[in-house]
Design a protein around this motif. Structure first.
Motif, PDB file in Angstrom:
ATOM      1  N   GLU A   1       7.875  72.885 -38.744  1.00 13.95           N
ATOM      2  CA  GLU A   1       7.014  73.478 -37.715  1.00 13.95           C
ATOM      3  C   GLU A   1       7.845  74.351 -36.782  1.00 13.95           C
ATOM      4  O   GLU A   1       8.819  73.883 -36.183  1.00 13.95           O
ATOM      5  CB  GLU A   1       6.296  72.393 -36.926  1.00 13.95           C
ATOM      6  N   ASP A   2       7.446  75.604 -36.637  1.00 17.60           N
ATOM      7  CA  ASP A   2       8.086  76.534 -35.715  1.00 17.60           C
ATOM      8  C   ASP A   2       7.236  76.583 -34.444  1.00 17.60           C
ATOM      9  O   ASP A   2       6.081  77.021 -34.485  1.00 17.60           O
ATOM     10  CB  ASP A   2       8.174  77.921 -36.352  1.00 17.60           C
ATOM     11  N   PRO A   3       7.778  76.125 -33.298  1.00 23.28           N
ATOM     12  CA  PRO A   3       6.972  76.040 -32.081  1.00 23.28           C
ATOM     13  C   PRO A   3       6.332  77.362 -31.671  1.00 23.28           C
ATOM     14  O   PRO A   3       5.163  77.390 -31.277  1.00 23.28           O
ATOM     15  CB  PRO A   3       7.970  75.550 -31.024  1.00 23.28           C
ATOM     16  N   LEU A   4       7.072  78.458 -31.765  1.00 26.02           N
ATOM     17  CA  LEU A   4       6.533  79.741 -31.322  1.00 26.02           C
ATOM     18  C   LEU A   4       5.463  80.262 -32.273  1.00 26.02           C
ATOM     19  O   LEU A   4       4.442  80.803 -31.846  1.00 26.02           O
ATOM     20  CB  LEU A   4       7.662  80.759 -31.172  1.00 26.02           C
ATOM     21  N   VAL A   5       5.693  80.082 -33.584  1.00 23.75           N
ATOM     22  CA  VAL A   5       4.695  80.512 -34.559  1.00 23.75           C
ATOM     23  C   VAL A   5       3.430  79.678 -34.405  1.00 23.75           C
ATOM     24  O   VAL A   5       2.316  80.202 -34.413  1.00 23.75           O
ATOM     25  CB  VAL A   5       5.238  80.403 -35.995  1.00 23.75           C
ATOM     26  N   ARG A   6       3.615  78.370 -34.235  1.00 27.53           N
ATOM     27  CA  ARG A   6       2.438  77.517 -34.059  1.00 27.53           C
ATOM     28  C   ARG A   6       1.657  77.935 -32.807  1.00 27.53           C
ATOM     29  O   ARG A   6       0.427  78.013 -32.833  1.00 27.53           O
ATOM     30  CB  ARG A   6       2.833  76.053 -33.949  1.00 27.53           C
ATOM     31  N   ALA A   7       2.357  78.188 -31.724  1.00 25.36           N
ATOM     32  CA  ALA A   7       1.675  78.590 -30.492  1.00 25.36           C
ATOM     33  C   ALA A   7       0.879  79.879 -30.706  1.00 25.36           C
ATOM     34  O   ALA A   7      -0.264  80.001 -30.254  1.00 25.36           O
ATOM     35  CB  ALA A   7       2.693  78.767 -29.367  1.00 25.36           C
ATOM     36  N   GLU A   8       1.491  80.828 -31.413  1.00 25.31           N
ATOM     37  CA  GLU A   8       0.812  82.108 -31.660  1.00 25.31           C
ATOM     38  C   GLU A   8      -0.433  81.942 -32.530  1.00 25.31           C
ATOM     39  O   GLU A   8      -1.374  82.734 -32.426  1.00 25.31           O
ATOM     40  CB  GLU A   8       1.779  83.085 -32.326  1.00 25.31           C
TER      41      GLU A   8
ATOM     42  N   HIS B   1      -0.836  63.465 -29.309  1.00 23.35           N
ATOM     43  CA  HIS B   1       0.137  63.138 -30.336  1.00 23.35           C
ATOM     44  C   HIS B   1       1.022  64.342 -30.658  1.00 23.35           C
ATOM     45  O   HIS B   1       2.005  64.206 -31.383  1.00 23.35           O
ATOM     46  CB  HIS B   1      -0.563  62.662 -31.610  1.00 23.35           C
ATOM     47  N   CYS B   2       0.642  65.507 -30.172  1.00 16.59           N
ATOM     48  CA  CYS B   2       1.455  66.710 -30.375  1.00 16.59           C
ATOM     49  C   CYS B   2       2.810  66.516 -29.709  1.00 16.59           C
ATOM     50  O   CYS B   2       2.886  66.167 -28.530  1.00 16.59           O
ATOM     51  CB  CYS B   2       0.731  67.922 -29.775  1.00 16.59           C
ATOM     52  N   GLN B   3       3.872  66.745 -30.456  1.00 12.92           N
ATOM     53  CA  GLN B   3       5.205  66.513 -29.916  1.00 12.92           C
ATOM     54  C   GLN B   3       5.579  67.557 -28.858  1.00 12.92           C
ATOM     55  O   GLN B   3       5.124  68.691 -28.892  1.00 12.92           O
ATOM     56  CB  GLN B   3       6.227  66.494 -31.046  1.00 12.92           C
ATOM     57  N   GLU B   4       6.424  67.142 -27.929  1.00 11.98           N
ATOM     58  CA  GLU B   4       6.711  67.969 -26.756  1.00 11.98           C
ATOM     59  C   GLU B   4       7.228  69.355 -27.125  1.00 11.98           C
ATOM     60  O   GLU B   4       6.848  70.349 -26.500  1.00 11.98           O
ATOM     61  CB  GLU B   4       7.715  67.251 -25.848  1.00 11.98           C
ATOM     62  N   PHE B   5       8.069  69.442 -28.157  1.00 12.62           N
ATOM     63  CA  PHE B   5       8.643  70.741 -28.515  1.00 12.62           C
ATOM     64  C   PHE B   5       7.591  71.700 -29.054  1.00 12.62           C
ATOM     65  O   PHE B   5       7.790  72.917 -29.044  1.00 12.62           O
ATOM     66  CB  PHE B   5       9.802  70.567 -29.513  1.00 12.62           C
ATOM     67  N   LEU B   6       6.455  71.155 -29.492  1.00 10.71           N
ATOM     68  CA  LEU B   6       5.333  71.973 -29.944  1.00 10.71           C
ATOM     69  C   LEU B   6       4.300  72.161 -28.843  1.00 10.71           C
ATOM     70  O   LEU B   6       3.710  73.228 -28.691  1.00 10.71           O
ATOM     71  CB  LEU B   6       4.660  71.331 -31.156  1.00 10.71           C
ATOM     72  N   CYS B   7       4.082  71.107 -28.075  1.00 13.95           N
ATOM     73  CA  CYS B   7       3.059  71.114 -27.039  1.00 13.95           C
ATOM     74  C   CYS B   7       3.347  72.146 -25.950  1.00 13.95           C
ATOM     75  O   CYS B   7       2.438  72.883 -25.531  1.00 13.95           O
ATOM     76  CB  CYS B   7       2.947  69.719 -26.422  1.00 13.95           C
ATOM     77  N   GLU B   8       4.579  72.218 -25.491  1.00  7.34           N
ATOM     78  CA  GLU B   8       4.909  73.094 -24.370  1.00  7.34           C
ATOM     79  C   GLU B   8       4.603  74.569 -24.659  1.00  7.34           C
ATOM     80  O   GLU B   8       3.951  75.240 -23.852  1.00  7.34           O
ATOM     81  CB  GLU B   8       6.378  72.911 -23.977  1.00  7.34           C
TER      82      GLU B   8
ATOM     83  N   HIS C   1       0.957  79.386 -24.274  1.00  8.44           N
ATOM     84  CA  HIS C   1       0.303  80.465 -25.018  1.00  8.44           C
ATOM     85  C   HIS C   1      -1.177  80.563 -24.698  1.00  8.44           C
ATOM     86  O   HIS C   1      -1.705  81.671 -24.529  1.00  8.44           O
ATOM     87  CB  HIS C   1       0.488  80.246 -26.526  1.00  8.44           C
ATOM     88  N   VAL C   2      -1.862  79.421 -24.622  1.00 10.25           N
ATOM     89  CA  VAL C   2      -3.309  79.454 -24.352  1.00 10.25           C
ATOM     90  C   VAL C   2      -3.615  79.413 -22.857  1.00 10.25           C
ATOM     91  O   VAL C   2      -4.779  79.492 -22.461  1.00 10.25           O
ATOM     92  CB  VAL C   2      -4.053  78.315 -25.091  1.00 10.25           C
ATOM     93  N   GLY C   3      -2.577  79.282 -22.028  1.00  5.68           N
ATOM     94  CA  GLY C   3      -2.735  79.404 -20.586  1.00  5.68           C
ATOM     95  C   GLY C   3      -3.444  78.257 -19.901  1.00  5.68           C
ATOM     96  O   GLY C   3      -4.212  78.472 -18.953  1.00  5.68           O
ATOM     97  N   ILE C   4      -3.172  77.017 -20.352  1.00  5.00           N
ATOM     98  CA  ILE C   4      -3.873  75.881 -19.748  1.00  5.00           C
ATOM     99  C   ILE C   4      -2.922  74.868 -19.116  1.00  5.00           C
ATOM    100  O   ILE C   4      -3.349  73.762 -18.765  1.00  5.00           O
ATOM    101  CB  ILE C   4      -4.777  75.173 -20.782  1.00  5.00           C
ATOM    102  N   ARG C   5      -1.680  75.213 -18.923  1.00  4.49           N
ATOM    103  CA  ARG C   5      -0.724  74.258 -18.366  1.00  4.49           C
ATOM    104  C   ARG C   5      -1.183  73.737 -17.001  1.00  4.49           C
ATOM    105  O   ARG C   5      -1.028  72.546 -16.686  1.00  4.49           O
ATOM    106  CB  ARG C   5       0.656  74.909 -18.230  1.00  4.49           C
ATOM    107  N   ASP C   6      -1.772  74.620 -16.189  1.00  2.39           N
ATOM    108  CA  ASP C   6      -2.153  74.212 -14.838  1.00  2.39           C
ATOM    109  C   ASP C   6      -3.456  73.418 -14.791  1.00  2.39           C
ATOM    110  O   ASP C   6      -3.923  73.045 -13.711  1.00  2.39           O
ATOM    111  CB  ASP C   6      -2.247  75.426 -13.907  1.00  2.39           C
ATOM    112  N   TRP C   7      -4.049  73.132 -15.945  1.00  2.00           N
ATOM    113  CA  TRP C   7      -5.253  72.297 -15.980  1.00  2.00           C
ATOM    114  C   TRP C   7      -4.928  70.823 -15.741  1.00  2.00           C
ATOM    115  O   TRP C   7      -5.803  70.047 -15.383  1.00  2.00           O
ATOM    116  CB  TRP C   7      -5.946  72.405 -17.338  1.00  2.00           C
ATOM    117  N   PHE C   8      -3.670  70.434 -15.944  1.00  2.00           N
ATOM    118  CA  PHE C   8      -3.328  69.008 -15.989  1.00  2.00           C
ATOM    119  C   PHE C   8      -2.419  68.600 -14.830  1.00  2.00           C
ATOM    120  O   PHE C   8      -1.439  69.273 -14.515  1.00  2.00           O
ATOM    121  CB  PHE C   8      -2.651  68.682 -17.323  1.00  2.00           C
TER     122      PHE C   8
END
Length: 211
Positions: A79-86, A109-116, A121-128
């Motif tokens: 899994e490539d974090p940046l590709v997955r985010a895109e 369950h999404c691992q931190e290196f993928l979740c961040e 990318h989807v712009g929802i970090r400030d929701w939590f």
């Protein structure tokens, strides 16, 4: 059961609940994992594992005679974090979370290196107000431990406050009930594809159905 929107706090799952990934990405990852393990994964098997359609992914892997630890080691290597985010998109009906007037936590369950990268990318970090990516140390849903840790991080007393957890899988519902919360199941894939019906306090096909 009529929906009661006045919860003191909300917890949400991420993958399959708020966001999803383009199928082409999923298929490519399983092709590479299959090459590593010397075992081909069919589209149906990839769908089952990616979306957790049968509950415990580890148990499903064992039924297919695939060692879970070897699988996850290979899976995370591929899994490539940046590709997955895109390749990740936000469900339109998830927008209600930004307007919630209560503490909101993420339990995934999404691992931190993928979740961040996905959150960025989807712009929802400030929701939590608090978030937790499950690990062997924290336990995995339906274990209530990761849910209870996020409740603690939110600073809401468990007794005397009513909370709800929303997710797309049976493990999310189980985690909610095991932690004494109400459960919202959002059915993203359909009962036929899942092969079973997931019960919850509220069962919807879209969060729009709650309001």
């Amino acid at each position: 059961m009529a929906f009661e929107p006045d919860y003191d706090f909300w917890l949400l799952d991420l993958d399959g609940t708020l966001v999803d990934v383009e199928w082409s990405y999923t298929r490519e990852v399983f092709d590479r994992v299959g090459d590593r393990l010397g075992r081909e994964f069919t589209d149906r098997e990839a769908d089952i594992l990616w979306n957790g359609l049968t509950g415990s992914r580890d148990r499903q892997l064992e039924e297919w005679d695939v060692d879970p630890r070897e699988f996850w080691d290979a899976f995370h290597e591929e899994e490539d974090p940046l590709v997955r985010a895109e390749q990740t998109y936000l469900h339109d009906d998830a927008a209600f979370v930004a307007d919630l007037d209560a503490p909101v936590g993420l339990v995934t369950h999404c691992q931190e290196f993928l979740c961040e990268p996905v959150l960025d990318h989807v712009g929802i970090r400030d929701w939590f107000d608090a978030q937790l990516c499950c690990t062997e140390e924290t336990g995995w849903k339906p274990d209530p431990n990761p849910v209870e840790r996020v409740i603690t991080d939110l600073g809401v007393a468990h007794n005397g406050h009513q909370g709800v957890l929303a997710g797309d899988g049976a493990n999310d519902v189980g985690a909610a009930w095991n932690a004494g919360l109400d459960a919202i199941h959002v059915e993203r894939v359909g009962h036929e594809r899942r092969g079973q019906c997931v019960l919850g306090d509220y069962r919807v096909q879209s969060f729009d159905d709650l309001y």
